[in-house]
Write an enzyme that holds these catalytic residues in place. Structure first.
Site, mmCIF file in Angstrom:
data_model
loop_
_atom_site.group_PDB
_atom_site.id
_atom_site.type_symbol
_atom_site.label_atom_id
_atom_site.label_comp_id
_atom_site.label_asym_id
_atom_site.label_seq_id
_atom_site.Cartn_x
_atom_site.Cartn_y
_atom_site.Cartn_z
ATOM 1 N N PHE A 1 0.843 -1.192 0.000
ATOM 2 C CA PHE A 1 0.000 0.000 0.000
ATOM 3 C C PHE A 1 0.875 1.238 0.000
ATOM 4 O O PHE A 1 1.995 1.238 0.505
ATOM 5 C CB PHE A 1 -1.000 -0.002 1.151
ATOM 6 C CG PHE A 1 -0.459 0.465 2.476
ATOM 7 C CD1 PHE A 1 -0.857 1.674 3.016
ATOM 8 C CD2 PHE A 1 0.433 -0.312 3.191
ATOM 9 C CE1 PHE A 1 -0.376 2.093 4.241
ATOM 10 C CE2 PHE A 1 0.909 0.090 4.422
ATOM 11 C CZ PHE A 1 0.509 1.302 4.944
ATOM 12 N N GLY B 1 5.699 13.573 4.659
ATOM 13 C CA GLY B 1 5.870 13.258 6.067
ATOM 14 C C GLY B 1 4.589 12.703 6.653
ATOM 15 O O GLY B 1 3.943 11.838 6.073
ATOM 16 N N THR C 1 6.847 -0.254 0.824
ATOM 17 C CA THR C 1 7.371 -1.560 1.189
ATOM 18 C C THR C 1 6.802 -2.617 0.242
ATOM 19 O O THR C 1 5.616 -2.614 -0.050
ATOM 20 C CB THR C 1 7.005 -1.910 2.645
ATOM 21 O OG1 THR C 1 7.537 -0.912 3.511
ATOM 22 C CG2 THR C 1 7.575 -3.254 3.044
ATOM 23 N N ILE D 1 25.215 -4.988 26.990
ATOM 24 C CA ILE D 1 25.622 -6.224 27.643
ATOM 25 C C ILE D 1 26.708 -6.934 26.826
ATOM 26 O O ILE D 1 27.646 -7.520 27.376
ATOM 27 C CB ILE D 1 24.405 -7.131 27.880
ATOM 28 C CG1 ILE D 1 23.524 -6.554 28.997
ATOM 29 C CG2 ILE D 1 24.832 -8.563 28.220
ATOM 30 C CD1 ILE D 1 22.200 -7.274 29.166
ATOM 31 N N GLY E 1 28.948 -5.548 25.131
ATOM 32 C CA GLY E 1 30.192 -4.793 25.134
ATOM 33 C C GLY E 1 30.706 -4.561 23.725
ATOM 34 O O GLY E 1 29.934 -4.344 22.789
ATOM 35 N N GLY E 2 32.006 -4.651 23.546
ATOM 36 C CA GLY E 2 32.610 -4.397 22.238
ATOM 37 C C GLY E 2 32.145 -5.363 21.174
ATOM 38 O O GLY E 2 32.080 -5.008 19.989
ATOM 39 N N GLU F 1 4.612 3.539 10.250
ATOM 40 C CA GLU F 1 3.177 3.686 10.555
ATOM 41 C C GLU F 1 2.909 4.848 11.511
ATOM 42 O O GLU F 1 1.985 4.799 12.326
ATOM 43 C CB GLU F 1 2.605 2.390 11.153
ATOM 44 C CG GLU F 1 2.955 1.132 10.385
ATOM 45 C CD GLU F 1 2.342 1.073 9.005
ATOM 46 O OE1 GLU F 1 1.819 2.105 8.544
ATOM 47 O OE2 GLU F 1 2.403 0.026 8.372
ATOM 48 N N THR G 1 5.138 8.370 13.435
ATOM 49 C CA THR G 1 6.177 8.597 14.431
ATOM 50 C C THR G 1 5.596 8.588 15.846
ATOM 51 O O THR G 1 4.382 8.623 16.045
ATOM 52 C CB THR G 1 6.854 9.957 14.192
ATOM 53 O OG1 THR G 1 5.867 10.990 14.370
ATOM 54 C CG2 THR G 1 7.425 10.050 12.791
ATOM 55 N N GLU H 1 5.651 10.997 17.843
ATOM 56 C CA GLU H 1 4.931 12.257 18.040
ATOM 57 C C GLU H 1 3.506 12.171 17.517
ATOM 58 O O GLU H 1 2.559 12.682 18.144
ATOM 59 C CB GLU H 1 5.694 13.403 17.353
ATOM 60 C CG GLU H 1 6.996 13.790 18.028
ATOM 61 C CD GLU H 1 8.107 12.761 17.841
ATOM 62 O OE1 GLU H 1 9.027 12.738 18.684
ATOM 63 O OE2 GLU H 1 8.047 11.982 16.857
#
Length: 401
Positions: free
Chosen positions: A127, A135, A162, A353, A355-356, A379, A381, A383
């Site tokens: 769709f 926007g 999409t 968790i 880490g690197g 779908e 924001t 806001e």
């Protein structure tokens, strides 16, 4: 407790469907998702598997060859699929929004023509509402349809489509001034057209072009495109519902389903992030013991699990409200807002968790870290959701002075 995000009150059929989908995700999606995502490759084999499971017809009524299941069943399946790879859930989401819009608003001929083939996965839906300069302001749509005999001529450019390349049926929202005098409210002069096309890119039918895929930070594999209409001629019987001027309401009805879907995706991604985080915390050792035994990590795991449970509960509530036939824009807005925000936070905590190693593409959490931001804007924001929630609350809690 064997697993987070369990749902009470499910039928035996619903439980069987979810068990089948969960097994498919564990065996067919999770092992290949990261590799396919890094290559930005469309998961054709996974999609074929979903087709064999009948998931493309999950919510389509039995009289049209579908399974006739509820939005709740669909949302819970989406949650499971997103736990494996969020992009796959996007492939079926737009398909179901179009199928839902046809089921709710289509003419008898439109339902009989499209729904059986959609249930079989032979017709894939997408769709198209947004535009490059649009926007969140749907009323500012500039794409236009002009009546010409028994046809309409469509011109304009749409954005963020999409399944733009792989779909064969697109529900497109455009402005249609025919029958709506100047000064008519913008939302009353919009129409949804059912546009059939060939899959692929370039000119997919005369007057309709699907440019190549938009390169994205995450949400890869699924094709996201523009849609360009230049003198696209559509028969009048492809106006959704047969009457112009109802497109805005039809799309908003579909978007409510989409918001429940995005909430479900957020729940699924957060669930997977928690699984990765709690698993790694028990394997990684520092200062002579697994990091899961450090209080700081236990606090993170506690917060993550609580957010997974809360988001899941709100998503289930929104789906059940829609299934009951009641208005659910408040619940869908709350669920989408909370699930997407919590998803981002849970993913980031799992990332911390690790880490690197979380920064390495060898670890799955790196992919989730790039996927979660899409849910913050998809779908509508955060806001926009808060605006919807606020307006509805003022309707429900009107001050009596």
């Amino acid at each position: 407790m064997a697993r987070l995000a369990q749902t009470a009150g499910l039928t035996d059929v619903q439980q069987e469907i979810l068990s089948t989908v969960r097994d498919f995700v564990d065996k067919e999606i999770i092992p290949v998702a990261t590799e396919l995502e890094h290559r930005d490759e469309y998961p054709q084999q996974i999609v074929d598997g979903l087709k064999e499971l009948g998931l493309f017809g999950l919510m389509i009524p039995e009289e049209y060859g579908g399974l006739g299941e509820s939005l709740l069943t669909y949302a819970l399946c989406v949650e499971e699929i997103a736990r494996g790879w969020m992009s796959v859930s996007g492939i079926i989401n737009t398909h179901f929004i179009v199928a839902y819009m046809l089921k709710q608003h289509g003419t008898r001929e439109q339902k009989e023509h499209f729904l059986p083939r959609m249930a079989a996965g032979e017709v894939r839906g997408a769709f198209s509402m947004s535009e490059p300069g649009l926007g969140s302001d749907v009323s500012a749509i500039t794409s236009k349809a002009v009546k010409d005999g028994d046809e309409y001529v469509l011109n304009g450019q749409k954005m963020w489509l999409t399944n733009g390349g792989t779909s064969t049926l697109v529900a497109v929202l455009v402005r249609s001034d025919e029958g709506h005098p100047e000064g008519t409210a913008p939302h009353k002069s919009m129409t949804t057209f059912l546009v059939e096309k060939e899959p692929g890119f370039g000119e997919v039918r005369p007057g309709l072009t699907i440019p190549g895929k938009i390169d994205k930070m995450g949400y890869k594999g699924v094709d996201t495109t523009e849609l360009i209409m230049d003198g696209l001629r559509i028969p009048a019987d492809r106006v959704l519902g047969g009457t112009t001027g109802r497109g805005f309401y039809q799309m908003m009805d579909g978007v409510e389903v989409g918001r429940v879907n995005v909430a479900a995706r957020g729940c699924g991604v957060a669930q997977r992030a928690f699984e990765l985080g709690v698993g790694y915390a028990q394997q990684r050792h520092t200062f002579g013991k697994p990091i899961a035994q450090h209080q700081a990590i236990q606090f993170k795991l506690a917060e993550m699990a609580t957010k997974v449970e809360a988001a899941h509960a709100m998503m289930v509530n929104a789906a059940r409200k829609k299934d009951s036939g009641e208005r659910n824009d408040l619940e869908a807005g709350m669920a989408k807002y909370l699930a997407s925000e919590y998803c981002k936070e849970v993913v980031e905590d799992a990332f911390r968790i690790h880490g690197g190693y979380g920064f390495s593409k060898e670890y799955e959490i790196e992919r989730l870290y790039r996927e979660a931001p899409m849910l913050l804007i998809g779908e509508g924001t955060a806001e926009i959701q808060k605006m919807i929630i606020g307006r509805r609350l003022l309707e429900e809690y009107r001050f009596q002075g």
